[in-house]
Write a protein that holds these residues in place. Sequence first.
Motif, PDB file in Angstrom:
ATOM      1  N   ALA A   1      -9.169 -12.494  -7.855  1.00 16.77           N
ATOM      2  CA  ALA A   1     -10.617 -12.689  -7.960  1.00 16.77           C
ATOM      3  C   ALA A   1     -11.369 -11.781  -6.999  1.00 16.77           C
ATOM      4  N   GLU A   2     -10.859 -11.640  -5.775  1.00 20.63           N
ATOM      5  CA  GLU A   2     -11.582 -10.888  -4.751  1.00 20.63           C
ATOM      6  C   GLU A   2     -11.305  -9.388  -4.800  1.00 20.63           C
ATOM      7  N   GLN A   3     -10.081  -8.997  -5.221  1.00 23.52           N
ATOM      8  CA  GLN A   3      -9.706  -7.588  -5.154  1.00 23.52           C
ATOM      9  C   GLN A   3      -9.205  -7.030  -6.480  1.00 23.52           C
TER      10      GLN A   3
ATOM     11  N   GLU B   1       0.851  -1.185   0.000  1.00 24.37           N
ATOM     12  CA  GLU B   1       0.000   0.000   0.000  1.00 24.37           C
ATOM     13  C   GLU B   1       0.887   1.235   0.000  1.00 24.37           C
ATOM     14  N   PRO B   2       0.753   2.141  -0.990  1.00 18.16           N
ATOM     15  CA  PRO B   2       1.550   3.378  -0.949  1.00 18.16           C
ATOM     16  C   PRO B   2       1.326   4.109   0.366  1.00 18.16           C
ATOM     17  N   GLY B   3       2.410   4.472   1.010  1.00 13.07           N
ATOM     18  CA  GLY B   3       2.301   5.156   2.282  1.00 13.07           C
ATOM     19  C   GLY B   3       2.439   4.247   3.482  1.00 13.07           C
ATOM     20  N   GLY B   4       2.330   2.928   3.284  1.00 14.14           N
ATOM     21  CA  GLY B   4       2.566   2.046   4.416  1.00 14.14           C
ATOM     22  C   GLY B   4       1.717   0.792   4.428  1.00 14.14           C
ATOM     23  N   GLY B   5       2.352  -0.319   4.817  1.00 16.77           N
ATOM     24  CA  GLY B   5       1.626  -1.551   5.055  1.00 16.77           C
ATOM     25  C   GLY B   5       1.376  -2.383   3.811  1.00 16.77           C
ATOM     26  N   VAL B   6       0.607  -3.451   4.022  1.00 17.04           N
ATOM     27  CA  VAL B   6       0.268  -4.408   2.960  1.00 17.04           C
ATOM     28  C   VAL B   6      -1.218  -4.288   2.654  1.00 17.04           C
ATOM     29  N   ARG B   7      -1.532  -4.149   1.383  1.00 16.72           N
ATOM     30  CA  ARG B   7      -2.936  -4.000   0.969  1.00 16.72           C
ATOM     31  C   ARG B   7      -3.592  -5.353   0.739  1.00 16.72           C
ATOM     32  N   ALA B   8      -2.846  -6.291   0.181  1.00 18.33           N
ATOM     33  CA  ALA B   8      -3.394  -7.618  -0.106  1.00 18.33           C
ATOM     34  C   ALA B   8      -2.286  -8.641   0.016  1.00 18.33           C
ATOM     35  N   ASP B   9      -2.651  -9.865   0.425  1.00 16.69           N
ATOM     36  CA  ASP B   9      -1.658 -10.918   0.617  1.00 16.69           C
ATOM     37  C   ASP B   9      -2.373 -12.253   0.521  1.00 16.69           C
ATOM     38  N   GLY B  10      -1.912 -13.112  -0.385  1.00 12.34           N
ATOM     39  CA  GLY B  10      -2.544 -14.415  -0.488  1.00 12.34           C
ATOM     40  C   GLY B  10      -2.217 -15.127  -1.784  1.00 12.34           C
ATOM     41  N   VAL B  11      -2.939 -16.209  -2.032  1.00 15.75           N
ATOM     42  CA  VAL B  11      -2.784 -16.987  -3.257  1.00 15.75           C
ATOM     43  C   VAL B  11      -3.198 -16.125  -4.441  1.00 15.75           C
TER      44      VAL B  11
ATOM     45  N   GLU C   1     -10.513  -5.717  -9.242  1.00 20.01           N
ATOM     46  CA  GLU C   1     -11.027  -4.435  -9.730  1.00 20.01           C
ATOM     47  C   GLU C   1     -10.473  -3.269  -8.931  1.00 20.01           C
ATOM     48  N   SER C   2     -10.460  -3.399  -7.607  1.00 24.08           N
ATOM     49  CA  SER C   2      -9.967  -2.297  -6.783  1.00 24.08           C
ATOM     50  C   SER C   2      -8.452  -2.139  -6.927  1.00 24.08           C
ATOM     51  N   LEU C   3      -7.735  -3.245  -7.080  1.00 26.02           N
ATOM     52  CA  LEU C   3      -6.291  -3.160  -7.284  1.00 26.02           C
ATOM     53  C   LEU C   3      -5.975  -2.491  -8.612  1.00 26.02           C
ATOM     54  N   PHE C   4      -6.743  -2.841  -9.641  1.00 27.35           N
ATOM     55  CA  PHE C   4      -6.516  -2.250 -10.955  1.00 27.35           C
ATOM     56  C   PHE C   4      -6.787  -0.746 -10.919  1.00 27.35           C
ATOM     57  N   ALA C   5      -7.825  -0.355 -10.217  1.00 25.40           N
ATOM     58  CA  ALA C   5      -8.149   1.071 -10.092  1.00 25.40           C
ATOM     59  C   ALA C   5      -7.042   1.824  -9.364  1.00 25.40           C
ATOM     60  N   ALA C   6      -6.316   1.127  -8.492  1.00 21.40           N
ATOM     61  CA  ALA C   6      -5.226   1.756  -7.757  1.00 21.40           C
ATOM     62  C   ALA C   6      -3.917   1.751  -8.532  1.00 21.40           C
ATOM     63  N   GLY C   7      -3.913   1.120  -9.719  1.00 22.01           N
ATOM     64  CA  GLY C   7      -2.720   1.141 -10.558  1.00 22.01           C
ATOM     65  C   GLY C   7      -2.026  -0.192 -10.717  1.00 22.01           C
ATOM     66  N   VAL C   8      -2.485  -1.223 -10.028  1.00 21.91           N
ATOM     67  CA  VAL C   8      -1.839  -2.537 -10.123  1.00 21.91           C
ATOM     68  C   VAL C   8      -2.281  -3.228 -11.414  1.00 21.91           C
ATOM     69  N   TRP C   9      -1.295  -3.779 -12.143  1.00 22.02           N
ATOM     70  CA  TRP C   9      -1.635  -4.564 -13.329  1.00 22.02           C
ATOM     71  C   TRP C   9      -2.281  -5.880 -12.869  1.00 22.02           C
ATOM     72  N   VAL C  10      -3.476  -6.161 -13.384  1.00 21.95           N
ATOM     73  CA  VAL C  10      -4.234  -7.345 -12.994  1.00 21.95           C
ATOM     74  C   VAL C  10      -4.512  -8.176 -14.238  1.00 21.95           C
TER      75      VAL C  10
END
Length: 502
Positions: free
Chosen positions: A244-246, A228-238, A248-257
């Motif tokens: 599948a779960e995140q 997560e920009p600014g600190g911490g972990v936004r998502a962690d898992g398989v 759309e929101s990750l893509f909106a934040a700039g992550v290539w999905v």
Amino acid sequence: MVSDTRLPLIEAHNWGWRHSTRKAWAVRGLDLRIEPGERVLLLGASGAGKSTLLAGLAGLLDPDETGGDEEGVLLVDGVQARRARQQGVRDGQAATGLLLQDPQAQTVLARCGDDVAFGLENHAVPTHLIWPKVSEALEGVGFPYPPEHPTGRLSGGERQRLALAGVLALRPGLLLLDEPTAMLDPEGADLVRSSIAAVLERTGAGCVLVEHRVEPWLPLIDRVVVLEPGGGVRADGVPGRVFAEQGESLFAAGVWVPGLRPAPTSPTVDDVSPALLTASRLGARRPGQKEPAVRGVDLVVEAGRALAVTGPNGAGKSTLALTLAGLTAPAEGSLVASEALARGAGPSPHAWNAGRLVSRIGTVFQDPQHQFVAPTVAGELTVGPERVAAQGRRWGRRRAVSSSTIGADEILGRLRLDHLARANPYTLSGGEQRRLSVATVLATAPDVLVLDEPTFGQDARTWTELTGLLLELLGEGRAVVAATHDHELVEVLAAYGSVVKL
């Protein structure tokens, strides 16, 4: 599995790092545990601190030696990361091996074989074992030259393969890879992925990988961690569950999905496209070489049109780009500027002085640091316009610095650099430095832009903004030339121009 490979446990407890001269923390509040042999894909928006974390894991961040501030703890095998690195050198083993985002920063010697051997020598590998390991590592990454080949004659992609060979030769227990295939052609990227997969399978080593384009790497990955920009972990898992779960929101934040693609706004481009540069049987030569790296190129750079230059690593894309930009003289054939572009400066761009060239043809180099000269990000955007203004005073006339509809403040904002205006360019992440190099060229509003790998290191959001800006320039009647391996960028530009394959 090789029994003597060290498989380190990685632990971060409320760890943070702030680079010297920066107010914002690159990473902060990070709690993370990476098990021995685990394979982690590290994601996050550009500037989220991915490269900083890799450097920390490699033991390269030390407040006493490099400056900067640290909080919390970052452990490798239960000891401080930089101490683990020092112990690894003494023990003749490598707990971690880091491939930097900029391969040129990892090239230290004049000959390719010596460069790979350098790390082995520093780790006290017995002399009789060094050169067999060098040969194995070079072969494993598909390096196309013999060990005695000069490192100064390598393309950016070839240099990246060499740097990877140097890391793999050490057989580290944890591979730290910062965009290892971003500058490689598709065949080279496949070969490097296969080589890394083979090393991981053979040794059981772990891996922390930073890559923006994730799909080809998924078969090698156990886990996805999103910073997560600014600190911490936004998502962690398989990977499958995280996307599948995140997704759309990750893509909106700039992550290539996987499965989601950015869509830059389509500009309105004038059908009238006068020629600005015409190349006839053009040959281009690398510095220090006698024979041209590229020969027989015929092309036209037109106002309001894009030209994408593609081809395998070593084909001469960057060399051709430098010649089209007027920074090197043609080795053979001709490159002629139209009067509309030359505006009285003469038909040969390489003969123009710096003031005239920067106002007519702007260049983004493959390595963005090669064009930074100011102490701040905001200062970089004034260098080109000031040079243009000085040129106008020299010739006794005033010239508008920019006729672009995009101002300097807007450029910084849209490329998400406005919060870094007072930062030193050399403290930016690789993706931020790339965007700044593009911004410095846009500030002078040249008629032709020549860009070498302009989208390197970009997250999905900044890729969209940067590409959208280039398309807007086409709508203003400017020409865009891009040497690139980014097939998505090629597709976009091809819709507004043509593609040259070397």
